[in-house]
Scaffold this motif. Structure first.
Motif, mmCIF file in Angstrom:
data_model
loop_
_atom_site.group_PDB
_atom_site.id
_atom_site.type_symbol
_atom_site.label_atom_id
_atom_site.label_comp_id
_atom_site.label_asym_id
_atom_site.label_seq_id
_atom_site.Cartn_x
_atom_site.Cartn_y
_atom_site.Cartn_z
ATOM 1 N N ARG A 1 0.834 -1.213 0.000
ATOM 2 C CA ARG A 1 0.000 0.000 0.000
ATOM 3 C C ARG A 1 0.865 1.258 0.000
ATOM 4 O O ARG A 1 0.639 2.186 -0.777
ATOM 5 N N LYS A 2 1.873 1.275 0.832
ATOM 6 C CA LYS A 2 2.738 2.458 0.944
ATOM 7 C C LYS A 2 3.520 2.678 -0.352
ATOM 8 O O LYS A 2 3.694 3.822 -0.803
ATOM 9 N N ALA A 3 3.986 1.595 -0.955
ATOM 10 C CA ALA A 3 4.738 1.713 -2.212
ATOM 11 C C ALA A 3 3.851 2.235 -3.328
ATOM 12 O O ALA A 3 4.271 3.087 -4.138
ATOM 13 N N GLN A 4 2.619 1.754 -3.393
ATOM 14 C CA GLN A 4 1.723 2.191 -4.462
ATOM 15 C C GLN A 4 1.357 3.660 -4.321
ATOM 16 O O GLN A 4 1.204 4.369 -5.330
ATOM 17 N N VAL B 1 5.545 -4.153 -11.219
ATOM 18 C CA VAL B 1 4.503 -5.025 -10.671
ATOM 19 C C VAL B 1 3.683 -4.283 -9.622
ATOM 20 O O VAL B 1 2.444 -4.357 -9.604
ATOM 21 N N LEU B 2 4.331 -3.531 -8.752
ATOM 22 C CA LEU B 2 3.609 -2.769 -7.730
ATOM 23 C C LEU B 2 2.722 -1.698 -8.356
ATOM 24 O O LEU B 2 1.633 -1.398 -7.851
ATOM 25 N N ALA B 3 3.169 -1.112 -9.451
ATOM 26 C CA ALA B 3 2.396 -0.048 -10.087
ATOM 27 C C ALA B 3 1.089 -0.566 -10.682
ATOM 28 O O ALA B 3 0.084 0.155 -10.704
ATOM 29 N N LEU B 4 1.086 -1.834 -11.127
ATOM 30 C CA LEU B 4 -0.052 -2.310 -11.907
ATOM 31 C C LEU B 4 -0.860 -3.427 -11.265
ATOM 32 O O LEU B 4 -1.975 -3.705 -11.697
ATOM 33 N N ALA C 1 -3.871 -9.578 -9.107
ATOM 34 C CA ALA C 1 -4.940 -8.977 -9.916
ATOM 35 C C ALA C 1 -4.554 -7.553 -10.285
ATOM 36 O O ALA C 1 -3.900 -6.846 -9.500
ATOM 37 N N PRO C 2 -4.928 -7.081 -11.468
ATOM 38 C CA PRO C 2 -4.626 -5.694 -11.848
ATOM 39 C C PRO C 2 -5.308 -4.719 -10.903
ATOM 40 O O PRO C 2 -6.423 -4.968 -10.421
ATOM 41 N N ARG C 3 -4.654 -3.605 -10.631
ATOM 42 C CA ARG C 3 -5.187 -2.640 -9.672
ATOM 43 C C ARG C 3 -6.450 -1.962 -10.174
ATOM 44 O O ARG C 3 -7.281 -1.520 -9.371
ATOM 45 N N SER C 4 -6.589 -1.835 -11.485
ATOM 46 C CA SER C 4 -7.740 -1.121 -12.044
ATOM 47 C C SER C 4 -7.894 -1.487 -13.521
ATOM 48 O O SER C 4 -7.034 -2.154 -14.107
ATOM 49 N N ASN D 1 -0.679 7.184 -13.175
ATOM 50 C CA ASN D 1 -1.224 5.886 -13.600
ATOM 51 C C ASN D 1 -1.484 5.799 -15.098
ATOM 52 O O ASN D 1 -2.230 4.933 -15.553
ATOM 53 N N ASP D 2 -0.837 6.694 -15.854
ATOM 54 C CA ASP D 2 -1.047 6.679 -17.302
ATOM 55 C C ASP D 2 0.176 6.178 -18.066
ATOM 56 O O ASP D 2 0.212 6.227 -19.298
ATOM 57 N N ARG D 3 1.202 5.717 -17.330
ATOM 58 C CA ARG D 3 2.391 5.164 -17.982
ATOM 59 C C ARG D 3 3.059 4.170 -17.044
ATOM 60 O O ARG D 3 2.758 4.125 -15.831
#
Length: 512
Positions: free
Chosen positions: A324-327, A455-458, A494-497, A336-338
């Motif tokens: 959570r903190k990393a994201q 991986v953390l970003a997505l 699972a993908p974040r969004s 979140n667009d790249r």
């Protein structure tokens, strides 16, 4: 018993008698010099501490010995002297400040029998090692590995697509991304997403190696004369093991380089480390050095990086607050667009701390690769003999509670100062010490960091939930071997969004 068998048994008895006599001479002569470092008393006059050394996770026993005997611990296996370094400062003093004496490798007959003597990292200190070390340093120095960013980015994007489409196969995808970077950079070979021949070859070969390197793993290392026993002789089963392993190592050494040479002959070779080095070879000796450097990169880089990426997934599934903190940091810096890139690394301090904590929490090589002494030495009034196996217990250092409070907890915040800056501890010692430090560490570092941040970003990683709504527990346990991996476990990926899912598909269009 046949006359032939009687002859062999007689030879063994004679050899053991010689060893006993040598041991007696050694014991008497010991009184003429300084004592060895403290350690467990030998359980056997002949075998020494053969009964005291565990074959499963020996680093845990060695760390316990630190509490009893100190930073340097001595034990003997037949005629082989072994010294464990359990402390960072001691490792720096011996393996770095006295590197001219501590940069050899201990003799390991089983490795020669297995064909692993090609490996540059396992070669004794000498001219052949120096030549190949220079080749490694030129190939993987910091300003050169920048040229591999494109390869690493592409292979991490392939990983993202695999995690999105078949998340339950995440362990396979992890193996693929690490091997894909190395195989592309070294041989310009794009591996298959599943069941790639070269990936399987390296995995099987390194697994054989892992079973053979620790003290006590093979009696022939402690009693080298046993290598002359025939394979059918009782206790000589190491010959069968070594013969099977050699088939793998021979393929690992020769098959990929032959592939590149064939492409060079027909004019289809792409730029890579192997083609670059082969183009400068003047003779067969140069070609052999090239084969060794490329195969060492292929064998070492893939497996150690796999272990670290697996440990990252494992840790994030067990410690969701870290994710959570990393994201939050990634969303703030990258958006979140790249996808994140290597250029973002200086700005993502918490992600950098996660990277460091992965190295610390479960070092890929908990005992490193043993050093060897070229001459007798004295340290703090203790005798360190020539030819001793010097085992650097990296695990004891990364889990020292005086340095890392609550070391079993995955806590990236331990790398921050009170004013919110990253401290000076980059955990670089997990890559080795002195002249034997891993020459591919910069490439490995970039692959691991880019995988972590992307991986953390997505994705959201967590515990798997059963049909009844209960979570599947994840137990903290790891394999035992030269390179250690988390034991098989289940997790949710699972993908974040929907935006993240679309970004993965857009950047992975080359796969579809």
């Amino acid at each position: 018993m046949t006359v032939l068998s009687q002859g062999w048994y007689g030879l063994v008895v004679a050899c053991l008698s010689i060893i006993m006599i040598a041991a007696v001479v050694r014991m008497f002569s010991r009184g003429l010099r300084l004592p060895y470092p403290p350690g467990p008393p030998p359980a056997s006059w002949l075998g020494g501490n053969i009964a005291d050394v565990p074959q499963v996770k020996p680093w845990l026993q060695y760390t316990d010995w630190k509490k009893q005997y100190g930073n340097l611990v001595y034990f003997r296996l037949y005629g082989q002297h072994n010294i464990i370094i359990n402390d960072y400062n001691t490792a720096v003093e011996l393996c770095e400040k006295r590197s001219n004496n501590y940069s050899d490798r201990p003799s390991a007959i089983i490795l020669d029998l297995m064909g692993w003597d090609f490996n540059s990292g396992l070669k004794p200190y000498g001219d052949h090692w120096r030549i190949e070390r220079r080749m490694f340093q030129q190939a993987y120095k910091p300003d050169v590995v920048v040229s591999y960013w494109g390869i690493q980015t592409q292979k991490v994007q392939d990983l993202l697509y695999g995690l999105l489409t078949t998340p339950n196969d995440f362990r396979s995808h992890i193996k693929t991304v690490a091997a894909a970077v190395v195989m592309s950079a070294v041989y310009s070979h794009d591996i298959s997403p599943k069941d790639d021949y070269y990936v399987g070859l390296a995995e099987a070969s390194v697994a054989k190696l892992s079973e053979s390197v620790f003290p006590g793993a093979s009696i022939v290392n402690a009693i080298p004369i046993l290598r002359h026993l025939p394979e059918w002789f009782p206790g000589a089963g190491f010959h069968t093991f070594a013969r099977e392993a050699r088939k793998l190592t021979d393929q690992m050494l020769n098959a990929p380089i032959a592939m590149v040479e064939k492409k060079m002959e027909n004019g289809t070779a792409q730029p890579c480390l192997a083609s670059e080095l082969l183009s400068t070879c003047k003779n067969e000796k140069d070609r052999m050095h090239t084969k060794c450097v490329c195969a060492t990169s292929y064998a070492a880089g893939a497996d150690t990086t796999v272990a670290s990426i697996e440990s990252f997934f494992y840790a994030i599934a067990k410690f969701p607050e870290v994710q959570r903190k990393a994201q939050e940091e990634i969303d703030s810096v990258v958006g979140n667009d790249r996808l994140p890139t290597m250029n973002d690394r200086p700005s993502l301090l918490y992600v950098e701390a996660i990277y460091r904590e992965v190295l610390r929490w479960m070092p890929a090589l908990p005992l490193g690769v043993a050093h060897g002494t070229s001459a007798d030495d004295v340290y703090e009034g203790q005798h360190i003999p020539r030819g001793a196996s010097i085992i650097v217990n990296t695990w004891a250092m990364t889990h020292d509670p005086n340095v890392y409070p609550n070391p079993d907890i995955f806590n990236p915040s331990r790398f921050f100062t009170k004013d919110g800056r990253l401290n000076d501890d980059e955990v670089l010692y997990t890559f080795g010490f002195g002249r034997r430090v891993c020459p591919g560490r910069h490439l490995a570092s970039n692959t691991l960091w880019l995988t972590i941040v992307t991986v953390l970003a997505l994705f959201n990683i967590g515990k798997k939930v059963k049909a009844d709504g209960n979570e599947v527990p994840i137990k903290t346990d790891f394999t035992s071997g030269l390179v250690t991996h988390p034991l098989p476990y289940e997790c949710s990926i699972a993908p974040r969004s929907e935006v993240a899912r679309r970004l993965i598909l857009d950047t992975s269009a080359h796969i579809e």
